[in-house]
Design an enzyme around this catalytic site. Sequence first.
Site, PDB file in Angstrom:
ATOM      1  N   HIS A  77      15.595 -14.757  47.544  1.00  0.00           N
ATOM      2  CA  HIS A  77      15.402 -13.441  46.916  1.00  0.00           C
ATOM      3  C   HIS A  77      14.470 -13.472  45.721  1.00  0.00           C
ATOM      4  O   HIS A  77      14.225 -12.435  45.115  1.00  0.00           O
ATOM      5  CB  HIS A  77      16.755 -12.880  46.445  1.00  0.00           C
TER       6      HIS A  77
HETATM    7  C1  UD1 Z   1      17.810 -10.057  39.579  1.00  0.00           C
HETATM    8  C2  UD1 Z   1      17.331 -11.039  38.509  1.00  0.00           C
HETATM    9  C3  UD1 Z   1      17.230 -12.432  39.095  1.00  0.00           C
HETATM   10  C4  UD1 Z   1      18.548 -12.839  39.746  1.00  0.00           C
HETATM   11  C5  UD1 Z   1      19.002 -11.780  40.742  1.00  0.00           C
HETATM   12  C6  UD1 Z   1      20.375 -12.129  41.228  1.00  0.00           C
HETATM   13  C7  UD1 Z   1      15.759 -10.168  36.815  1.00  0.00           C
HETATM   14  C8  UD1 Z   1      14.342 -10.116  36.396  1.00  0.00           C
HETATM   15  N1  UD1 Z   1      15.976 -10.676  38.032  1.00  0.00           N
HETATM   16  O1  UD1 Z   1      16.831 -10.029  40.594  1.00  0.00           O
HETATM   17  O2  UD1 Z   1      16.944 -13.355  38.070  1.00  0.00           O
HETATM   18  O3  UD1 Z   1      18.363 -14.064  40.421  1.00  0.00           O
HETATM   19  O4  UD1 Z   1      19.067 -10.510  40.076  1.00  0.00           O
HETATM   20  O5  UD1 Z   1      20.640 -11.587  42.476  1.00  0.00           O
HETATM   21  O6  UD1 Z   1      16.629  -9.772  36.084  1.00  0.00           O
HETATM   22  N2  UD1 Z   1      18.859  -3.698  44.677  1.00  0.00           N
HETATM   23  C9  UD1 Z   1      19.774  -2.941  45.350  1.00  0.00           C
HETATM   24  N3  UD1 Z   1      21.067  -2.931  44.903  1.00  0.00           N
HETATM   25  C10 UD1 Z   1      21.461  -3.643  43.834  1.00  0.00           C
HETATM   26  C11 UD1 Z   1      20.522  -4.422  43.163  1.00  0.00           C
HETATM   27  C12 UD1 Z   1      19.226  -4.435  43.602  1.00  0.00           C
HETATM   28  O7  UD1 Z   1      19.461  -2.275  46.332  1.00  0.00           O
HETATM   29  O8  UD1 Z   1      22.655  -3.601  43.491  1.00  0.00           O
HETATM   30  C13 UD1 Z   1      17.460  -3.738  45.163  1.00  0.00           C
HETATM   31  C14 UD1 Z   1      16.593  -2.639  44.602  1.00  0.00           C
HETATM   32  O9  UD1 Z   1      15.676  -2.294  45.595  1.00  0.00           O
HETATM   33  C15 UD1 Z   1      15.874  -3.331  43.473  1.00  0.00           C
HETATM   34  C16 UD1 Z   1      15.717  -4.746  43.993  1.00  0.00           C
HETATM   35  O10 UD1 Z   1      16.877  -4.981  44.779  1.00  0.00           O
HETATM   36  O11 UD1 Z   1      14.643  -2.737  43.175  1.00  0.00           O
HETATM   37  C17 UD1 Z   1      15.610  -5.785  42.898  1.00  0.00           C
HETATM   38  O12 UD1 Z   1      16.685  -5.671  41.979  1.00  0.00           O
HETATM   39  P1  UD1 Z   1      16.521  -6.224  40.463  1.00  0.00           P
HETATM   40  O13 UD1 Z   1      17.814  -6.126  39.761  1.00  0.00           O
HETATM   41  O14 UD1 Z   1      15.329  -5.600  39.832  1.00  0.00           O
HETATM   42  O15 UD1 Z   1      16.128  -7.715  40.655  1.00  0.00           O
HETATM   43  P2  UD1 Z   1      16.747  -8.827  41.602  1.00  0.00           P
HETATM   44  O16 UD1 Z   1      15.735  -9.211  42.606  1.00  0.00           O
HETATM   45  O17 UD1 Z   1      18.096  -8.402  42.060  1.00  0.00           O
HETATM   46  N1  UDP Z   2      26.513 -15.108  46.317  1.00  0.00           N
HETATM   47  C1  UDP Z   2      27.471 -14.293  46.911  1.00  0.00           C
HETATM   48  N2  UDP Z   2      27.158 -13.662  48.089  1.00  0.00           N
HETATM   49  C2  UDP Z   2      25.952 -13.824  48.697  1.00  0.00           C
HETATM   50  C3  UDP Z   2      24.978 -14.654  48.077  1.00  0.00           C
HETATM   51  C4  UDP Z   2      25.288 -15.268  46.881  1.00  0.00           C
HETATM   52  O1  UDP Z   2      28.591 -14.139  46.396  1.00  0.00           O
HETATM   53  O2  UDP Z   2      25.742 -13.247  49.762  1.00  0.00           O
HETATM   54  C5  UDP Z   2      26.843 -15.745  45.031  1.00  0.00           C
HETATM   55  C6  UDP Z   2      26.712 -17.255  45.006  1.00  0.00           C
HETATM   56  O3  UDP Z   2      27.926 -17.874  45.348  1.00  0.00           O
HETATM   57  C7  UDP Z   2      26.309 -17.536  43.572  1.00  0.00           C
HETATM   58  C8  UDP Z   2      25.555 -16.286  43.139  1.00  0.00           C
HETATM   59  O4  UDP Z   2      25.895 -15.280  44.091  1.00  0.00           O
HETATM   60  O5  UDP Z   2      27.441 -17.677  42.740  1.00  0.00           O
HETATM   61  C9  UDP Z   2      24.083 -16.532  43.118  1.00  0.00           C
HETATM   62  O6  UDP Z   2      23.436 -15.336  42.875  1.00  0.00           O
HETATM   63  P1  UDP Z   2      21.914 -15.077  43.249  1.00  0.00           P
HETATM   64  O7  UDP Z   2      21.461 -16.047  44.258  1.00  0.00           O
HETATM   65  O8  UDP Z   2      21.801 -13.627  43.571  1.00  0.00           O
HETATM   66  O9  UDP Z   2      21.179 -15.258  41.855  1.00  0.00           O
HETATM   67  P2  UDP Z   2      20.606 -16.521  41.055  1.00  0.00           P
HETATM   68  O10 UDP Z   2      21.696 -17.528  40.946  1.00  0.00           O
HETATM   69  O11 UDP Z   2      19.409 -17.020  41.785  1.00  0.00           O
HETATM   70  O12 UDP Z   2      20.212 -15.928  39.755  1.00  0.00           O
END
Ligand code: UD1
Ligand code: UDP
Length: 358
Positions: A205
């Site tokens: 992601h």
């Molecule tokens: C964010 C964090 C990243 C983290 C990730 C965990 C930043 C810059 N990035 O990335 O470090 O690894 O969370 O998963 O803070 N969206 C949904 N529903 C949600 C959340 C997101 O549909 O509940 C979709 C939306 O289209 C949104 C996109 O995902 O635009 C990205 O969401 P965003 O929170 O901006 O960044 P992540 O890629 O989730």
């Molecule tokens: N995780 C989860 N469900 C999923 C994928 C990840 O519960 O389908 C959990 C995973 O066990 C870990 C955390 O989400 O604890 C990692 O989050 P993510 O990969 O979104 O973010 P990052 O760690 O890269 O910031």
Amino acid sequence: MKTCIIIGTRPEVIKMSPVVRACEGQGADYFVIHTGQHHSYNMDRVFFEQLGLPDARYNLDVGSGRHGEQTGRMLAGIEEILIAEKPDVVLVEGDTNTVLAGALAASKLGIRVGHVEAGLRSYDRRMPEEINRVVADHISDYLFAPTEQARETLLGEGISDEKIFVTGNTVVDAVYQNIEIANGRDGGGAGPNLEPGGYFLATAHRQENVDDATRFAGILRGLELVSREFSLPVIYPIHPRSRKMMEEFSLDAPGVTLTQPLDYLSFLKLEADARLVLTDSGGVQEETCILKVPCVTLRDNTERPETAMVGANVLVGVDPEKILEGARTMLGRSRDWENPFGDGMAGERVVEILSDHR
Ligand code: UD1
Ligand code: UDP
């Protein structure tokens, strides 16, 4: 000592849960602000329900948006609450935009900041997370470093030793607190009939991977090659960002089973029983290392070098052949590495340290 805990995304809810539990256990005066950065049920609410976490006192509902716009909304909302609540310290965890906004809002108000998971560096400024963690570390008063290596990194950047506390990573606490419950369940929403060791698990992601059509296509092709070579399914619980980008780039994923993002217990169980995990997630690199499951990291660098140093992880980037090669390498390794991320008491330590520094 009044503590404000700020969270906003899936990994923060999971990794702050041991700190929240420690606050409850130690009778600390604390409250939670949720920025609402993650807002879909399966990226947010499900974790509160499953981990039995109390509701946040405030939810800013900022939702998704461009970096500046999203961070700006959080900054304004957090500032208002901090002025009203007057906490002594604000705790943030990790490297998201929520962390940047929380640390910045507090430090500008002269409120002490504690950064949980301090001192991680990928040295790659293309990653929004690298900018967030560097800024958060340099404006924090308590830097809770997960490892000695993270502490050394902070010292190398001129941060004073008195501010740094090596606590371990709260991800270990979360795994230890939940793995037995997870093992008592089946694979949840991931699909039927998955035998332990009979599948690969993938997650991807990162913005620099999935917002780039060529890189994302390389990852999906790599997963296909791995599935084909070992005749095993690849399960990919797909993050909403990645789902959106797959559609935008019209990519498909032959040989890969896409599922909704999973709840934590289902995901932990799938991780623990996977033959191998392929990921660009920070938390998943750590969890596989703790669970003794080999990991192939779909990135050119990592801020978790400890995983590779102990032999639990290999960095392969997004070239399909290199992904396949990485899978072959990791499948040949023995799983006898040490967990470098601590003993599962990090959350307790964070709360104790704060109460000692009243
Ligand atoms: C964010 C964090 C990243 C983290 C990730 C965990 C930043 C810059 N990035 O990335 O470090 O690894 O969370 O998963 O803070 N969206 C949904 N529903 C949600 C959340 C997101 O549909 O509940 C979709 C939306 O289209 C949104 C996109 O995902 O635009 C990205 O969401 P965003 O929170 O901006 O960044 P992540 O890629 O989730
Ligand atoms: N995780 C989860 N469900 C999923 C994928 C990840 O519960 O389908 C959990 C995973 O066990 C870990 C955390 O989400 O604890 C990692 O989050 P993510 O990969 O979104 O973010 P990052 O760690 O890269 O910031």
